[in-house]
Design a protein around this motif. Structure first.
Motif, mmCIF file in Angstrom:
data_model
loop_
_atom_site.group_PDB
_atom_site.id
_atom_site.type_symbol
_atom_site.label_atom_id
_atom_site.label_comp_id
_atom_site.label_asym_id
_atom_site.label_seq_id
_atom_site.Cartn_x
_atom_site.Cartn_y
_atom_site.Cartn_z
ATOM 1 N N LEU A 196 6.377 7.388 -5.103
ATOM 2 C CA LEU A 196 5.720 6.419 -4.218
ATOM 3 C C LEU A 196 4.205 6.559 -4.253
ATOM 4 C CD1 LEU A 196 8.025 6.907 -1.113
ATOM 5 C CD2 LEU A 196 7.854 4.812 -2.488
ATOM 6 N N ARG A 197 3.548 5.492 -3.848
ATOM 7 C CA ARG A 197 2.097 5.527 -3.668
ATOM 8 C C ARG A 197 1.742 4.816 -2.388
ATOM 9 N NH1 ARG A 197 -1.006 3.757 -8.939
ATOM 10 N NH2 ARG A 197 0.210 5.029 -10.357
ATOM 11 N N ILE A 198 0.655 5.257 -1.792
ATOM 12 C CA ILE A 198 0.084 4.453 -0.704
ATOM 13 C C ILE A 198 -1.164 3.806 -1.276
ATOM 14 C CG2 ILE A 198 -1.046 4.486 1.550
ATOM 15 C CD1 ILE A 198 1.009 6.575 2.395
ATOM 16 N N LEU A 199 -1.129 2.491 -1.246
ATOM 17 C CA LEU A 199 -2.217 1.706 -1.810
ATOM 18 C C LEU A 199 -3.078 1.221 -0.642
ATOM 19 C CD1 LEU A 199 -2.754 0.648 -4.706
ATOM 20 C CD2 LEU A 199 -1.530 -1.437 -4.043
ATOM 21 N N ILE A 200 -4.375 1.484 -0.732
ATOM 22 C CA ILE A 200 -5.293 0.922 0.269
ATOM 23 C C ILE A 200 -5.725 -0.447 -0.249
ATOM 24 C CG2 ILE A 200 -7.540 1.163 1.399
ATOM 25 C CD1 ILE A 200 -7.270 4.208 1.020
ATOM 26 N N ILE A 201 -5.609 -1.445 0.602
ATOM 27 C CA ILE A 201 -6.097 -2.780 0.240
ATOM 28 C C ILE A 201 -7.307 -3.054 1.121
ATOM 29 C CG2 ILE A 201 -5.521 -5.240 0.016
ATOM 30 C CD1 ILE A 201 -2.499 -4.301 0.224
ATOM 31 N N ASP A 202 -8.489 -2.961 0.514
ATOM 32 C CA ASP A 202 -9.744 -3.156 1.253
ATOM 33 C C ASP A 202 -10.056 -4.646 1.247
ATOM 34 O OD1 ASP A 202 -12.303 -3.297 2.199
ATOM 35 O OD2 ASP A 202 -13.202 -2.177 0.538
ATOM 36 N N THR A 203 -9.939 -5.274 2.405
ATOM 37 C CA THR A 203 -10.126 -6.728 2.469
ATOM 38 C C THR A 203 -11.579 -7.128 2.228
ATOM 39 O OG1 THR A 203 -10.623 -6.792 4.840
ATOM 40 C CG2 THR A 203 -8.282 -6.919 4.199
ATOM 41 N N GLY A 204 -12.491 -6.157 2.377
ATOM 42 C CA GLY A 204 -13.913 -6.474 2.205
ATOM 43 C C GLY A 204 -14.466 -7.293 3.354
ATOM 44 N N VAL A 205 -13.680 -7.440 4.412
ATOM 45 C CA VAL A 205 -14.105 -8.282 5.536
ATOM 46 C C VAL A 205 -14.224 -7.431 6.785
ATOM 47 C CG1 VAL A 205 -13.428 -10.219 7.023
ATOM 48 C CG2 VAL A 205 -12.918 -10.279 4.577
ATOM 49 N N HIS A 206 -15.320 -7.631 7.507
ATOM 50 C CA HIS A 206 -15.442 -6.994 8.823
ATOM 51 C C HIS A 206 -15.916 -8.061 9.790
ATOM 52 C CE1 HIS A 206 -16.048 -3.965 11.868
ATOM 53 N NE2 HIS A 206 -17.215 -4.527 12.120
ATOM 54 N N GLY A 274 12.807 14.123 4.716
ATOM 55 C CA GLY A 274 12.544 13.847 3.301
ATOM 56 C C GLY A 274 12.796 12.396 2.940
ATOM 57 N N ALA A 275 12.806 11.507 3.953
ATOM 58 C CA ALA A 275 13.123 10.095 3.710
ATOM 59 C C ALA A 275 11.848 9.247 3.773
ATOM 60 C CB ALA A 275 14.154 9.621 4.736
ATOM 61 N N ILE A 276 10.871 9.580 2.941
ATOM 62 C CA ILE A 276 9.568 8.885 3.018
ATOM 63 C C ILE A 276 9.722 7.378 2.804
ATOM 64 C CG2 ILE A 276 7.241 8.702 2.089
ATOM 65 C CD1 ILE A 276 7.216 11.474 1.276
ATOM 66 N N ALA A 277 10.554 7.008 1.827
ATOM 67 C CA ALA A 277 10.671 5.583 1.501
ATOM 68 C C ALA A 277 11.176 4.778 2.689
ATOM 69 C CB ALA A 277 11.608 5.403 0.305
ATOM 70 N N GLU A 278 11.868 5.453 3.621
ATOM 71 C CA GLU A 278 12.461 4.744 4.758
ATOM 72 C C GLU A 278 11.465 4.427 5.871
ATOM 73 O OE1 GLU A 278 15.338 3.744 3.919
ATOM 74 O OE2 GLU A 278 15.168 5.093 2.190
ATOM 75 N N ILE A 279 10.218 4.921 5.753
ATOM 76 C CA ILE A 279 9.263 4.650 6.843
ATOM 77 C C ILE A 279 8.711 3.225 6.765
ATOM 78 C CG2 ILE A 279 8.614 7.109 6.912
ATOM 79 C CD1 ILE A 279 5.854 6.290 5.775
ATOM 80 N N GLY A 280 9.025 2.540 5.656
ATOM 81 C CA GLY A 280 8.450 1.206 5.439
ATOM 82 C C GLY A 280 8.675 0.247 6.601
ATOM 83 N N ALA A 281 9.896 0.233 7.129
ATOM 84 C CA ALA A 281 10.211 -0.720 8.203
ATOM 85 C C ALA A 281 9.368 -0.430 9.442
ATOM 86 C CB ALA A 281 11.701 -0.630 8.537
ATOM 87 N N LEU A 282 9.069 0.850 9.664
ATOM 88 C CA LEU A 282 8.251 1.209 10.829
ATOM 89 C C LEU A 282 6.798 0.786 10.628
ATOM 90 C CD1 LEU A 282 10.033 4.600 11.266
ATOM 91 C CD2 LEU A 282 9.892 2.876 13.077
ATOM 92 N N LEU A 283 6.323 0.880 9.384
ATOM 93 C CA LEU A 283 4.965 0.396 9.094
ATOM 94 C C LEU A 283 4.895 -1.107 9.363
ATOM 95 C CD1 LEU A 283 4.088 2.237 5.725
ATOM 96 C CD2 LEU A 283 3.828 3.059 8.058
ATOM 97 N N ILE A 328 -2.781 -0.743 4.446
ATOM 98 C CA ILE A 328 -2.132 0.175 3.502
ATOM 99 C C ILE A 328 -0.756 -0.376 3.169
ATOM 100 C CG2 ILE A 328 -3.338 2.312 4.093
ATOM 101 C CD1 ILE A 328 -0.948 3.053 5.901
ATOM 102 N N ALA A 329 -0.313 -0.084 1.949
ATOM 103 C CA ALA A 329 1.031 -0.500 1.544
ATOM 104 C C ALA A 329 1.720 0.688 0.893
ATOM 105 C CB ALA A 329 0.944 -1.666 0.556
ATOM 106 N N LEU A 330 2.958 0.922 1.291
ATOM 107 C CA LEU A 330 3.776 1.974 0.687
ATOM 108 C C LEU A 330 4.540 1.328 -0.465
ATOM 109 C CD1 LEU A 330 4.921 4.920 1.002
ATOM 110 C CD2 LEU A 330 6.793 3.865 2.299
ATOM 111 N N VAL A 331 4.290 1.809 -1.674
ATOM 112 C CA VAL A 331 4.771 1.085 -2.861
ATOM 113 C C VAL A 331 5.398 2.061 -3.860
ATOM 114 C CG1 VAL A 331 4.086 -0.554 -4.672
ATOM 115 C CG2 VAL A 331 2.739 -0.428 -2.579
ATOM 116 N N ALA A 332 6.547 1.703 -4.404
ATOM 117 C CA ALA A 332 7.118 2.482 -5.511
ATOM 118 C C ALA A 332 6.178 2.335 -6.708
ATOM 119 C CB ALA A 332 8.507 1.953 -5.861
ATOM 120 N N GLU A 333 5.954 3.457 -7.408
ATOM 121 C CA GLU A 333 4.982 3.467 -8.522
ATOM 122 C C GLU A 333 5.086 2.229 -9.409
ATOM 123 O OE1 GLU A 333 3.064 6.223 -9.760
ATOM 124 O OE2 GLU A 333 3.728 7.904 -8.525
ATOM 125 N N GLU A 334 6.338 1.902 -9.796
ATOM 126 C CA GLU A 334 6.501 0.824 -10.779
ATOM 127 C C GLU A 334 6.210 -0.556 -10.187
ATOM 128 O OE1 GLU A 334 8.843 2.808 -9.642
ATOM 129 O OE2 GLU A 334 10.578 1.644 -8.990
#
Ligand code: GAF
Length: 369
Positions: A196-206, A274-283, A328-334
């Motif tokens: 997994l990866r956590i991808l930061i998506i910087d909107t560039g907007v404030h 050890g269920a990191i992938a399962e936190i997605g629904a909570l995010l 942030i987005a929790l994303v499978a590498e592929e």
């Protein structure tokens, strides 16, 4: 040029110490810190480095590698301007325990991404002053000092999360912090071994107005707590009962804060299992609550989150104070390329400026280098 070389050139001397403090993203637990609740941030690989020597007078000389020219000389600390207030506020809060300092700073935090450059600045300066003046402060005391500088000197009524993350995080771990007791634990966040990866998506907007809106949210929470007869919204145990006596904004804010604290605890439980992938629904649930109940999202954040999910992310949410900044987005590498493409396409369709993508690996908190 390195920050040490810049220091030597500006002040014709070696710095006494060099420290680095990182920025942060928050995995979950948003707008809970000033409600005595739970947060789960982690430090990002970018931050601020400061070379510093003490002085025998109460002058601060401050050089930034990000702004050209000579050091700024600040003798009247109260009159400090702009970003220098985040620096000067720290010794100002230490009163007679410190004199001045010569400082050179260098930052590699993406500007305006909402990754807490201000907290990194406060913590790096606090850590260096702590060492050179022999103050004996713990990392949490340095975090509290940074928060006090931001609250009382800069005038931003932030909670403790950002400074605590910058001061206390550890590489490869997220920081589970109880913002009432200030007890904390570093929780392993081994994304790579789960693919997994956590991808930061910087909107560039404030969005402007954000600072006033932050103070307003905090005031809503405090007035709701008073109405409910509790010290802080952390203490609400009967959510249905609380909602039945509240109305309007207070009702929505309470709904968010109480459920968000539960979501943090649920994420902790899943990480322990050890269920990191399962936190997605909570995010995802956190994002909807911040959008609809706490009302701190923005169209750019919502579109980033929705497009990331369409592209195959396991979960996504805005992170930090809101009104712009990053998601942030929790994303499978592929799936990373597909997620990025989906977000880029959604932004392009709307004629918005291209967002930036940054891979977030949990990094170390403040340290001497
Ligand atoms: C900002 C504040 F500085 C933090 O204290 C926290 O309240 C956050 O917004 C929202 O969770 O980053």
């Amino acid at each position: 040029m390195s920050v040490v070389e810049a220091f030597r050139q500006a002040y014709s001397a070696e710095p006494t110490t060099v420290w680095r403090a990182p920025g942060r993203v928050n995995l979950i637990g948003e707008h809970t810190d000033y409600n005595d609740g739970f947060v789960l941030p982690f430090a990002v690989p970018w931050g601020i480095t400061a070379a510093l020597s003490p002085r025998q007078d109460r002058t601060i000389r401050l050089l930034s590698l990000q702004s050209s020219g000579e050091p700024v000389v600040i003798s009247d600390w109260d009159a400090a301007q702009g970003w220098t207030r985040y620096v000067v506020g720290v010794p100002a809060m230490l009163g007679e325990r410190v004199q001045g300092a010569d400082i050179a700073i260098d930052g590699d935090l993406p500007a305006g991404a909402g990754l807490s450059s201000s907290a990194a600045l406060e913590v790096v300066v606090g850590s260096a002053l702590n060492e050179v003046y022999g103050l004996g402060m713990t990392p949490m005391e340095i975090a509290l000092l940074g928060q006090k500088a931001e609250n009382d000197f800069v005038g931003m009524p932030c909670g403790i999360m950002d400074q605590a993350a910058s001061a206390l995080c550890e590489e490869g771990r997220a920081l589970f912090l109880d913002c009432r007791s200030l007890g904390s634990r570093n929780i392993p966040l081994d994304l790579a071994s789960h693919g997994l990866r956590i991808l930061i998506i910087d909107t560039g907007v404030h969005h402007e107005l954000a600072d006033g809106q932050y103070a307003k949210r905090r005031a809503d929470c405090e007035s709701a707590a008073r109405r409910l007869g509790v010290d802080a919204l952390r203490d609400v145990t009967d959510l249905a009962g609380a909602l039945s006596v509240l109305q309007g904004d207070e009702r929505k804010r309470v709904q968010h804060v109480v459920t968000e604290n539960h979501r943090v605890e649920a994420v902790i439980g899943l990480l322990r299992a050890g269920a990191i992938a399962e936190i997605g629904a909570l995010l995802n649930a956190s994002h909807l609550s911040l959008r609809d109940q706490y009302e701190v999202s923005s169209p750019e954040l919502d579109v980033a989150v929705e497009a990331a999910l369409r592209g195959g992310a396991r979960g996504a949410r805005m992170t930090g104070g809101g009104f712009g900044g990053s998601a942030i987005a929790l994303v499978a590498e592929e799936r990373v390329p597909a997620v990025q493409e989906a977000v880029l396409a959604a932004y392009e369709e709307r004629g918005w400026k291209e967002p930036r993508f940054l891979p977030a690996t949990p990094a170390a908190g403040a340290h001497k280098i």
